[in-house]
Each structure stands twice: as structure tokens, then as C-alpha cells.
Design a protein around this motif. Structure first.
Motif, short mmCIF file in Angstrom:
data_model
loop_
_atom_site.label_atom_id
_atom_site.label_comp_id
_atom_site.label_asym_id
_atom_site.label_seq_id
_atom_site.Cartn_x
_atom_site.Cartn_y
_atom_site.Cartn_z
N ARG A 1 2.98 -2.75 -10.94
CA ARG A 1 2.89 -1.21 -10.27
C ARG A 1 4.08 -0.88 -10.71
O ARG A 1 4.30 0.77 -10.88
CB ARG A 1 2.49 -1.10 -9.10
CG ARG A 1 0.89 -1.29 -9.08
CD ARG A 1 0.24 -1.15 -7.98
NE ARG A 1 -0.74 -1.87 -7.87
CZ ARG A 1 -2.33 -0.90 -7.38
NH1 ARG A 1 -1.22 -0.41 -5.96
NH2 ARG A 1 -2.46 -1.52 -7.16
N ARG B 1 -6.30 2.33 -5.39
CA ARG B 1 -5.13 1.72 -4.35
C ARG B 1 -6.52 0.48 -3.17
O ARG B 1 -5.62 -0.08 -2.74
CB ARG B 1 -4.90 2.49 -3.34
CG ARG B 1 -3.50 2.62 -3.89
CD ARG B 1 -1.96 3.91 -3.07
NE ARG B 1 -1.97 4.28 -3.82
CZ ARG B 1 -0.58 3.90 -3.35
NH1 ARG B 1 -0.71 3.08 -2.71
NH2 ARG B 1 0.66 4.24 -3.99
N SER C 1 3.26 -6.31 -7.63
CA SER C 1 3.82 -5.32 -8.10
C SER C 1 4.87 -5.08 -8.54
O SER C 1 5.38 -4.05 -8.39
CB SER C 1 4.31 -6.23 -6.44
OG SER C 1 4.47 -6.84 -5.17
N GLU D 1 0.77 -1.51 0.05
CA GLU D 1 -0.29 -0.06 -0.33
C GLU D 1 1.31 1.37 0.16
O GLU D 1 0.42 2.58 -0.49
CB GLU D 1 -0.78 0.14 1.47
CG GLU D 1 -2.45 -0.94 0.96
CD GLU D 1 -2.85 -1.32 2.44
OE1 GLU D 1 -2.41 -0.71 3.37
OE2 GLU D 1 -3.91 -2.08 2.77
N GLY E 1 3.50 1.38 -1.14
CA GLY E 1 4.72 1.52 -2.65
C GLY E 1 5.66 1.51 -3.22
O GLY E 1 6.46 1.59 -3.82
N TYR F 1 7.71 -1.72 -3.41
CA TYR F 1 7.08 -2.41 -4.40
C TYR F 1 7.96 -3.76 -3.87
O TYR F 1 8.12 -4.98 -3.68
CB TYR F 1 6.78 -2.51 -5.76
CG TYR F 1 5.56 -1.79 -5.40
CD1 TYR F 1 4.28 -2.04 -5.05
CD2 TYR F 1 5.19 -0.54 -6.20
CE1 TYR F 1 2.99 -1.12 -5.14
CE2 TYR F 1 4.21 0.26 -6.14
CZ TYR F 1 3.66 -0.17 -5.86
OH TYR F 1 2.18 0.91 -6.14
#
Lengths: 139, 304
Positions: B79, B293, B76, B42, B44, B46
Motif C-alpha cells: 500500500r 479497507r 503495508s 487502518e 494508513g 504503514y
């Protein structure tokens, strides 16, 4: 006397303009790196003696002259690395033409190319693929 | 005798209680480890999240969260824009959990990653398959992605045809209509002719670059070629044929480089014009995707 001057002038011009500006292009691998293929990963039609001779000259330049001369290239890959990639990918003739193209189009490319952070500074991203993509269009 | 029975009974109760406590502790630990991975995801972060999901899978391979951990690893990477790793992770997920509810979402993400790597045939195959067997929102999103792949391959008519398959009641129909209308105009965008640029550069070095709106490159090409041609003429005039030959040989490189550069500049001009127009069109139509999100799904920013 004229011959001496003309010879010196010729070699001066060749030294300044023909040998591309260079910097070392070590791999920036690790978390978060973009893993763009570097000099060593380029592959293709290289292998002809002409291409190998040109790559050898560029290696000598990068290894011994560039460190003294200083890193002046604002592009990524640097002109010498770009040239090696072009020779490896397309062979001697096209590699030479693409090297000349890179040296000619450097100035206006800085207004168009995206910036990447390499070797501790922002550089303009201009790989070989950005200059030969049109060969492969609609194939 | 009664004492022996009492002892045995007590021992059985003690062991069963310990087992229950151990199981509870295991589940609690699993929830904590998974929760930590989720927090990193969450936030970010990753790269670290992937490590934590892998740790979770190693420690609790039978947990109810194992499936989601596999999915999250792919997400992950996705993103973090590590497309190749994302494809491999989603591929593993789909093979490992063929009946998962997240299977189609994994395939959808895999298709986008393939598209971003310019593996257009693989991307098309995934989106066509998803559009054929899914329903509702996912089907429409797959159709949009299919159309976007066709746009990348300059098949604008094919993209328009695909977008016309989105039903009027879909939340994406307005965007699809707007995008299709814009695509009709792509072929009438201002273009530079590579042939003209090449011919101009061959006649007067640098003029091809001027034509493609690169004045500084034009000046460089003109001065370089001019200097070498002048030097070669002077050398031959003074009967210095060896040096004249060397300079001419080098000039040939500059000259052909100048033509190649002009032709390439025209192609780059056309490509950039097209890309800028299509990027603007995507923004205007709401086809620039973003992450939600909360749901973890890719959403389109729609105009209202």
C-alpha cells in the motif's frame, strides 16, 4: 581586434550554452523517499576516457561554479546530474547527444513531466529512462 | 501429615493459578500489540505499522496472529507502493506459511508489485499460475491482471484473448468486455512518425519538434543551431579555422542532439497518447483498482 572579439564571443557562447545547469543531487533516502537512482548509482557503458573527462568537467562545474551561479534547473535530476547519468549509461557520444537533447527539450517537458519534490522544491521528473526507453521497446 | 498434604495441595493450586494468569496476561498483551499495529495499518500509517508487526512477531512468535502479521507487513509495503520490499515480504510469507488461506492473495499482490516494477515475465508467471489453480473471484482477477500485463507489453490481441476467458456470470465480465472493445481501437490512435520527425529535424533544426507539437523546444533547437552554424560560417569566412573548428564540433553535438530530441519526442508523443487512452479505458471499464479497507483486498470499481 576582430579575432579578439570573436574569441571572447565564442567562449562566452560556449560557457553559457554548453555547460548544463546544475544543482547538487544528494540522495534523499529515508522513510517515504522514492529512492530514485541518483548520479552515483547510474551504471552502464561509462568508463571511456571521453566519458570520464566529460564527467570530470561536470563534477568541477557542479562543485565550484554551480554554487556561485545558483540553482536554476527546474528538472530532476538536474541537467548536470542527468548528463553524468547519460555518460555513465551510454558512453561519450550518446551521452553528449542526450545532454544536448535534455537542454533542448526542457521547456516543453515542463508541461508533460510529473512533478516530484526534491531539494525542498517541486521539480519536473525527467530521468534518462524517460528519454531512452524507445531504444528498448519490443526487445 | 494432613498439614503437609494441605500445604502441598495449596502450593500446586497457587502455581497453576499463577500460570493461568500469566498466560492470560500474555494473550492480552499480544492482542493489544497486534491491535495497535492494526490501528496504524487502518490509519494508513504503514511505516509505523510495519515496525509494530515486526515487534509483535518478535515478542509473540507462536501467536495466532503471527501469520497475519507477516502478511500485513507485505500488505503495508504494497500500500505504501514500496514494490520491491512488498515482493520480498510476500515471498517470505508464502515460504513461511505455504498452507495459509492468504497464500494466493499474497501471490496476487506480489504479481501486481512485479508488474509495477515492470518485471513482466515474473508477473505473468504468477498470474498464469493463479488463474490455472484458483477459482471464482481470484481466478478472474488474476486473468484481468494477466491481460493488463499484456497491455503493458503492447500485446493487445493477447490481452483481448485473455479477457475473453472471464465467464459471463463473473462480476468482472462487463468490465472485461468494455475494456476489450476499447483495446481494439488502440492501434488506430493518432501517431507521430519518429522517422519523419528525424528527417525534418535534419533538414531544418526545430522542425521535427514542431511536427511533434513541441513549439518552444522547436524554437530553442532552431535558435541554438542557427547561432552556432552562423558563428562557424563567420569564423571560417574570417579564416579563423581553430575557433571555427571548435564551434563546428560543438554544433555537431547540438545538431545530432536536435535530431535525437525530435525522434525521442515522437516516441514520447505516441507513448503518452497510448497511456492516456488506456488510462481512460481503465477508468471507463472499472479496471482502476482500489483498496477495500474492511476486507484488505484489492477491488475493482465497477460501473453500474
Amino acid at each position: 581586434m576582430y579575432k579578439l572579439y570573436s574569441t571572447l564571443l565564442t567562449f562566452l557562447i560556449l560557457a553559457v550554452t554548453v555547460v548544463p545547469c546544475a544543482g547538487s543531487d544528494g540522495g534523499d533516502f529515508g522513510p517515504g523517499s522514492d529512492m530514485t537512482p541518483g548520479v552515483h548509482s547510474a551504471s552502464g557503458r561509462g568508463g571511456s576516457w571521453g566519458a570520464e573527462a566529460a564527467i570530470f568537467c561536470l563534477r568541477v562545474f557542479s562543485e565550484y561554479i554551480s554554487p556561485v551561479d545558483g540553482d536554476r534547473c527546474t528538472m530532476y535530476p538536474t541537467c548536470a546530474s542527468y548528463s553524468v547519468q547519460a555518460y555513465r549509461k551510454h558512453g561519450f557520444a550518446i551521452g553528449t547527444i542526450m545532454t544536448a537533447d535534455r537542454l533542448i527539450h526542457e521547456m516543453d517537458e515542463t508541461e508533460r513531466a510529473p512533478i516530484v519534490y526534491k531539494h525542498g522544491a517541486g521539480r519536473f521528473h525527467d530521468p534518462v529512462e524517460a528519454n531512452d526507453f524507445w531504444w528498448y521497446k519490443n526487445k | 501429615m494432613i498439614r503437609i498434604w494441605a500445604f502441598l495441595l495449596g502450593a500446586v493450586m497457587l502455581f497453576s493459578a499463577e500460570g493461568g494468569i500469566a498466560q492470560d496476561a500474555g494473550e492480552g498483551e499480544a492482542t493489544k500489540v497486534f491491535g495497535f499495529a492494526e490501528r496504524l495499518f487502518e490509519d494508513g500509517d504503514y511505516y509505523r505499522a510495519i515496525t509494530e508487526y515486526k515487534r509483535f512477531i518478535f515478542l509473540f512468535p507462536e501467536s495466532e496472529y503471527t501469520e497475519k502479521s507477516f502478511y500485513r507487513i507485505g500488505e503495508s509495503y504494497f500500500r505504501a507502493k514500496k514494490w520491491k520490499e512488498a515482493i520480498e515480504s510476500f515471498d517470505l510469507f508464502v515460504k513461511k506459511f505455504p498452507r495459509s488461506l492468504l497464500r494466493d492473495e499474497a501471490l496476487y499482490h506480489q504479481g501486481i508489485a512485479e508488474k509495477n516494477l515492470k518485471n513482466y515475465s515474473e508477473a505473468l508467471s504468477i498470474f498464469q499460475s493463479l488463474a490455472a489453480r484458483s477459482g471464482g473471484d481470484l481466478r478472474d482477477r488474476a486473468i484481468v491482471q494477466n491481460a493488463l500485463v499484456l497491455v503493458e507489453t503492447a500485446d493487445y490481441r493477447g490481452a483481448i484473448t485473455k479477457l475473453s476467458l472471464i465467464p459471463a456470470e463473473s462480476s468482472l465480465s462487463e468490465s472485461a468486455r468494455s475494456f476489450s472493445e476499447g483495446l481494439v481501437r488502440v492501434e488506430s490512435l493518432p501517431q507521430k512518425s519518429p522517422e519523419t520527425a528525424g528527417v525534418l529535424a535534419a533538414l531544418i533544426p526545430g522542425s521535427g519538434h514542431l511536427y511533434t507539437e513541441r513549439p518552444r523546444d522547436a524554437l530553442v533547437a532552431f535558435l541554438l543551431n542557427g547561432a552556432f552554424i552562423w558563428a562557424a560560417i563567420e569564423l571560417f569566412d574570417h579564416e579563423d579555422y581553430v575557433l571555427g573548428g571548435i564551434v563546428t564540433f560543438v554544433e555537431l553535438g547540438w545538431y545530432t542532439g536536435n535530431i535525437y530530441s525530435a525522434v525521442s519526442s515522437a516516441h514520447k508523443y505516441n507513448e503518452k497518447t497510448r497511456e492516456d487512452y488506456i488510462d481512460g479505458l481503465k477508468k471507463k471499464s472499472g479496471f482502476n483498482y482500489s483498496f477495500n479497507r474492511n476486507s484488505g483486498f484489492i477491488l475493482y470499481s465497477l460501473r453500474y
